[in-house]
Enzyme design. Structure first.
Site, mmCIF file in Angstrom:
data_model
loop_
_atom_site.group_PDB
_atom_site.id
_atom_site.type_symbol
_atom_site.label_atom_id
_atom_site.label_comp_id
_atom_site.label_asym_id
_atom_site.label_seq_id
_atom_site.Cartn_x
_atom_site.Cartn_y
_atom_site.Cartn_z
ATOM 1 C CE LYS A 192 -3.770 -0.314 2.203
ATOM 2 N NZ LYS A 192 -4.760 -0.503 3.295
ATOM 3 N NE ARG A 230 -7.551 2.994 4.539
ATOM 4 C CZ ARG A 230 -7.927 4.245 4.343
ATOM 5 N NH1 ARG A 230 -7.015 5.212 4.366
ATOM 6 N NH2 ARG A 230 -9.185 4.551 4.112
ATOM 7 N N GLY A 251 -8.349 -7.334 4.666
ATOM 8 C CA GLY A 251 -9.144 -7.537 5.868
ATOM 9 C C GLY A 251 -8.432 -8.222 7.008
ATOM 10 C CG MET A 288 -2.715 -7.191 9.518
ATOM 11 S SD MET A 288 -1.039 -6.834 9.005
ATOM 12 C CE MET A 288 -1.236 -6.614 7.248
ATOM 13 N NE ARG A 311 -6.085 -4.515 -2.611
ATOM 14 C CZ ARG A 311 -6.621 -4.647 -1.405
ATOM 15 N NH1 ARG A 311 -5.858 -4.498 -0.335
ATOM 16 N NH2 ARG A 311 -7.902 -4.917 -1.249
ATOM 17 C CG HIS A 329 -14.115 -9.802 4.763
ATOM 18 N ND1 HIS A 329 -14.468 -11.090 5.119
ATOM 19 C CD2 HIS A 329 -12.817 -9.659 5.102
ATOM 20 C CE1 HIS A 329 -13.425 -11.681 5.669
ATOM 21 N NE2 HIS A 329 -12.418 -10.836 5.676
ATOM 22 C CB SER A 361 13.485 -41.453 -8.664
ATOM 23 O OG SER A 361 12.313 -40.737 -8.368
ATOM 24 C CB CYS A 419 9.016 -39.672 -7.442
ATOM 25 S SG CYS A 419 9.887 -40.778 -6.305
ATOM 26 C CE1 TYR A 459 11.342 -38.177 -12.526
ATOM 27 C CE2 TYR A 459 13.284 -38.553 -13.885
ATOM 28 C CZ TYR A 459 12.425 -38.963 -12.879
ATOM 29 O OH TYR A 459 12.642 -40.153 -12.221
#
Length: 909
Positions: A32, A103, A112, A114, A376, A490, A798, A865, A885
């Site tokens: 913010k 704020r 919402g 804080m 934002r 909200h 793996s 994996c 992979y």
């Protein structure tokens, strides 16, 4: 003790087209504060103010209030002086008062979670001066009652006594409304507001034992400290944990000059989005309220109006309101204040192009003047996220790499959830209609309180309106339904951020918390009754509605094609059945990284033969039982090979301890004894013999195959015969046989010899061959350390990071739930290492094992994996250490493919 730098800047100012910071300073100024500074610099009308940095929040948590206030006192006072100069008014002055808002502002959006305080600086004298200055007594006293209400709740702890109760201030207001016969806050007279202020202060004195603070500076420091405290409030902690945000980030505090949306019918407040946050459509949209302050819009107390005419007409259609009535009673901002709308429309276009992303903006209209309070990058659903990224790419606003980096990997999961079956929807009864606040399909049982969302396996949280305290329940519930609130309430904003289905503003719902009932058009529904929500249309259905599986199509498919262009690491799947294999392949899996053969033995027609093998006292007896299992295993492998034709399939030989396959209840033990024509005692003795103190470190994995080689023989034969059978049909198979739990070279060699001998025997019998690999799962720390020696024989590695994490930490996966949440709460661990790969410890073993293996065999194929194969940060780590992979569950394949592409892009930057 940490040395405190008393010289560094802790307060950054902005206003009048100047700013100390910019949008790149989000870590320091919070999202913010950084955006307020940026907007001010590029000429957007932003009320002047200042930001106290996130570092101060960290200092506050370490040092406490007194020390931190002393550190920032001079800078804050100078920053207030700057606001006074720019606004031409004075903080605390009776005749010409300056009021401010306070704020929070973390580096990431936490809507919402804080706290916020508006109209700070008012007291019994200042309110008179404000009324005189503005010639608007109604506005001044309305602002005062709002300030006491917000400050009381945020700073002084004035919360409801129980979940069935309402906010103590709301209770006072409801009592007055009932007495006066009115329904809206805007209907209060000046005397009503004065009475409310008096009653509010009395309520504070009664609850806290202290008078409401009157000194504006005391109020300001109280609010700043409250914002710092809210960083560690229950809902903020839960939100951070849910999203994996570190506790040491802290929050900034933003103090701004107040601008007032509650000064009458030429004032208002609203929230808007440069694109649709639910669908991603390039449509400017939002909601506003006349004669209101910002919290009124998101709190959902009054159902807001739409910003655009088109949006108003759509809302009216959903709400079943005639167009004439709509235009008269619910005009859009475009219709009511056309010049203000044009100005706002211009700013939204500037900001989206400047940030090159969809923006979520808050604004206030004060006496006909427009102010932008915040912008934002907007929270959006998974579907909207993909569409927005691909549309911005097509519009030339971003390039391909930027489009891929714009995607939040875990939010792709939303696109892979079930959707309502169209045929079932035609039969479903629509019980009510609300606003489509967050897309998706949800079916569950009604619960009315957030802390009871886990009461049922599938629940729908039904509330008059939600509040930040409901966050945990919202996360647990399958869907959210509210009677009040619009598309920016909200409930709507948080649900979209979670990817949770939500229908808001369903005004026909009458909810009674005390009786736990929901009434719609005279029909009563109770807690535990089934309902279904369509978050894409706002429809609320009675009972269950059938769902169907999603598919990869449209912009989602385009995104995955783009990921394939930039991704250099392959993504495989963990699949034990042909069905799972087909699903994964449809999502772009490039093979199977793990097929667990033990899962094939638990079906009813197979477990008997498996138990016969275990109970046999001789090799001959075990082989006879295994002969029954051979055709079943072979058939399973044929189905998987066919589903993945042409792609590699890694099959892990039997891994779990044998005690998992035998019956432990007396009734099933009796049944087995009768089926095998042996005594019950013989069964009991075998079960007791297989019991181990620590089975996960016991007789399992390659230890089974080396003590009972006939098991490895049967499984190898099934794999090779299945591959040869499909070869005869013209289907190419690429089997990779994986030996589990190897800790020594000799363990691997003993199993490899059995596999090679068996395979050669089958080749001779069939007079044909197939190519296959023999490798191992590295899941024992010693194997990682001995990887160079093991790689002399193994053709692939793996990493099984589930067991590797368990053995490296010494944590039992089955028991860690008793202490891991406490460890994370206390900061001993940042995350659950079974969910997110521990890169500092376990990751270093993986890196070491990879490097040592390739030092012996440079072309060694290496993959992972474990469950970490689909977790974004873990996948990026695997790419960075050079793995070939990763393998994950079918529905995580698109996520892993995206992250593989993002990792390659980041590495090249």
């Amino acid at each position: 003790m940490e040395v405190i730098d008393k010289v560094k800047t802790r307060v950054y100012r902005f206003g009048n087209k100047k700013a100390d910071g910019n949008s790149k300073m989000k870590n320091l100024l919070g999202g913010k504060g950084a955006n307020l500074a940026e907007m001010s610099s590029i000429g957007i009308p932003v009320p002047p103010g200042f930001t106290i940095t996130t570092e101060v929040c960290t200092e506050y948590n370490a040092l406490g209030q007194e020390e931190v206030v002393a550190l920032i006192k001079d800078e804050v006072e100078q920053a207030i002086d700057n606001i006074e100069t720019l606004m031409g008014s004075t903080f605390g002055d009776i005749d010409n008062p300056l009021l401010v808002s306070v704020r929070s502002g973390a580096r990431v959006s936490m809507p919402g979670m804080m706290d916020t305080v508006l109209n700070l600086g008012l007291n019994d004298e200042v309110v008179l001066g404000l009324a005189k200055k503005t010639n608007n007594e109604q506005f001044a006293w309305d602002s005062y009652r709002r300030f006491i209400q917000m400050y009381g709740g945020v700073v002084l702890g004035m919360k409801p006594a129980s979940k069935e109760d309402i906010d103590p201030f709301e209770e006072i207001m409801e009592h007055l409304k009932h007495k006066r016969g009115i329904t809206l806050d805007t209907e209060f007279t000046v005397q009503d507001l004065k009475d409310l202020v008096y009653d509010f202060k009395e309520a504070v004195k009664k609850r806290t034992g202290h008078d409401f603070p009157t000194d504006p500076w005391d109020q300001l420091w109280g609010a700043i400290i409250a914002v710092f405290n809210s960083w560690n409030g229950d809902r903020a902690v839960y939100y951070r944990t849910m999203h994996g945000y570190p506790a040491d980030w802290g929050t900034a505090v933003n103090v701004q000059a107040m601008v007032y949306g509650n000064m009458g019918d030429n004032s208002g407040t609203g929230v808007c989005f440069t694109r649709d946050a639910g669908t991603g459509e390039n449509v400017f949209n939002g909601e506003y309220l006349i004669n209101a302050q910002g919290e009124d819009v998101v709190a959902g107390v009054r159902t807001p109006q739409q910003i655009t005419k088109l949006g108003s007409q759509r809302w009216a259609e959903l709400a079943k309101i005639e167009e004439e009535e709509r235009a008269k009673d619910y005009p859009s901002l475009e219709e009511l204040m056309p010049s203000i709308f044009e100005e706002l429309n211009g700013y939204q276009d500037i900001l989206e192009k400047h940030y090159r992303d969809m923006q979520d903006m808050e604004f206030t209209i004060q006496d006909g003047k427009l102010w932008i309070l915040q912008t934002r990058n907007g929270k959006r659903t998974g579907a909207a996220m993909v569409k927005i990224a691909m549309d911005l790419l097509k519009e030339g606003m971003i390039n391909e790499k930027e489009a891929l980096l714009l995607i939040e990997p875990n939010k792709l999961d939303e696109l892979l959830h079930p959707i309502f079956d169209p045929a079932a929807l035609k039969r479903a009864h629509v019980m009510a209609q609300g606003l489509p606040a967050s897309p998706g399909a949800a079916t569950g049982k009604i619960v009315f309180f957030a802390d009871e969302a886990s009461k049922f396996k599938n629940s729908i949280l039904v509330r008059i309106e939600t509040s930040p305290e409901d966050l945990e329940g919202m996360n647990i519930a399958k869907g959210i339904l509210t009677a009040r609130g619009g598309m920016t309430s909200h409930a709507a904003v948080v649900a979209r951020g979670m990817g949770k289905c939500c229908v808001s503003g369903a005004g026909a719902l009458k909810i009674n918390y005390k009786t736990r009932t929901l009434t719609v058009n005279g029909h009563e529904y109770h807690e535990g009754d089934w309902i279904s929500l369509n978050g894409s249309t706002g429809n609320i259905f009675e009972g269950k509605v059938a769902t169907m599986e999603p598919e990869l199509s449209g912009e989602f498919a385009e995104l995955m094609e783009l990921a394939s262009v930039y991704g250099k690491m392959n993504v495989r799947t963990n699949a034990d059945t042909p069905k799972d294999a087909k699903v994964a392949r449809s999502f772009g899996a490039q093979g199977i990284g793990l097929t667990r053969t033990e899962h094939m033995f638990f079906e009813v027609d197979r477990i008997k033969a498996m138990r016969e093998m275990i109970l046999a006292d001789t090799v001959k007896g075990r082989k006879q039982a295994l002969e029954e299992l051979l055709p079943m295993q072979r058939s399973d492998f044929e189905g998987i090979f066919e589903a993945m034709q042409g792609l590699p399939v890694t099959i892990r030989l039997l891994d779990p301890p044998l005690h998992e396959f035998v019956p432990h209840q007396l009734t099933t033990q009796k049944e087995l004894a009768e089926e095998m024509h042996i005594s019950l005692q013989a069964v009991k003795n075998k079960v007791a013999e297989l019991e181990e103190f620590n089975p996960m470190l016991g007789h399992r994995g390659c230890r089974l195959g080396n003590t009972y080689p006939e098991i490895t023989e049967m499984q190898t034969r099934a794999i090779i015969e299945a591959a040869l059978n499909l070869k005869e049909k013209g289907i190419n198979c690429r089997p990779e046989i994986m030996i589990p739990l190897v800790g020594t070279v000799r363990e691997f060699e003993a199993q490899e010899q059995i596999i090679r001998t068996t395979a050669n025997t089958v080749f001779e019998e069939r007079e044909d061959t197939v190519d296959y690999l023999v490798g191992t799962m590295i899941e024992v720390p010693r194997a990682a350390l001995m990887a160079d020696a093991i790689a002399e024989r193994a053709e692939f590695f793996s990493f099984g990071t589930n067991d590797l994490t368990q053995m490296t930490f010494g944590y039992s996966r089955d028991d860690a739930g008793k202490f891991l949440p406490i460890y994370i709460d206390k900061g001993i661990l940042k995350v659950d290492p079974f969910e997110v790969l521990d890169q500092e410890g376990v990751g270093q073993l993986v890196k070491l094992g990879t490097e040592r293996g390739r030092s012996t065999k440079p072309d060694l194929k290496v993959g992972i994996c474990g469950e970490h194969g689909g977790e974004p940060s873990s996948v990026e780590f695997c790419y960075n250490i050079g793995m070939d992979y990763v393998s994950c569950s079918p529905y995580r394949v698109p996520i892993a493919r995206l992250v593989a592409a993002q990792a390659a892009i980041k590495a090249a930057q």
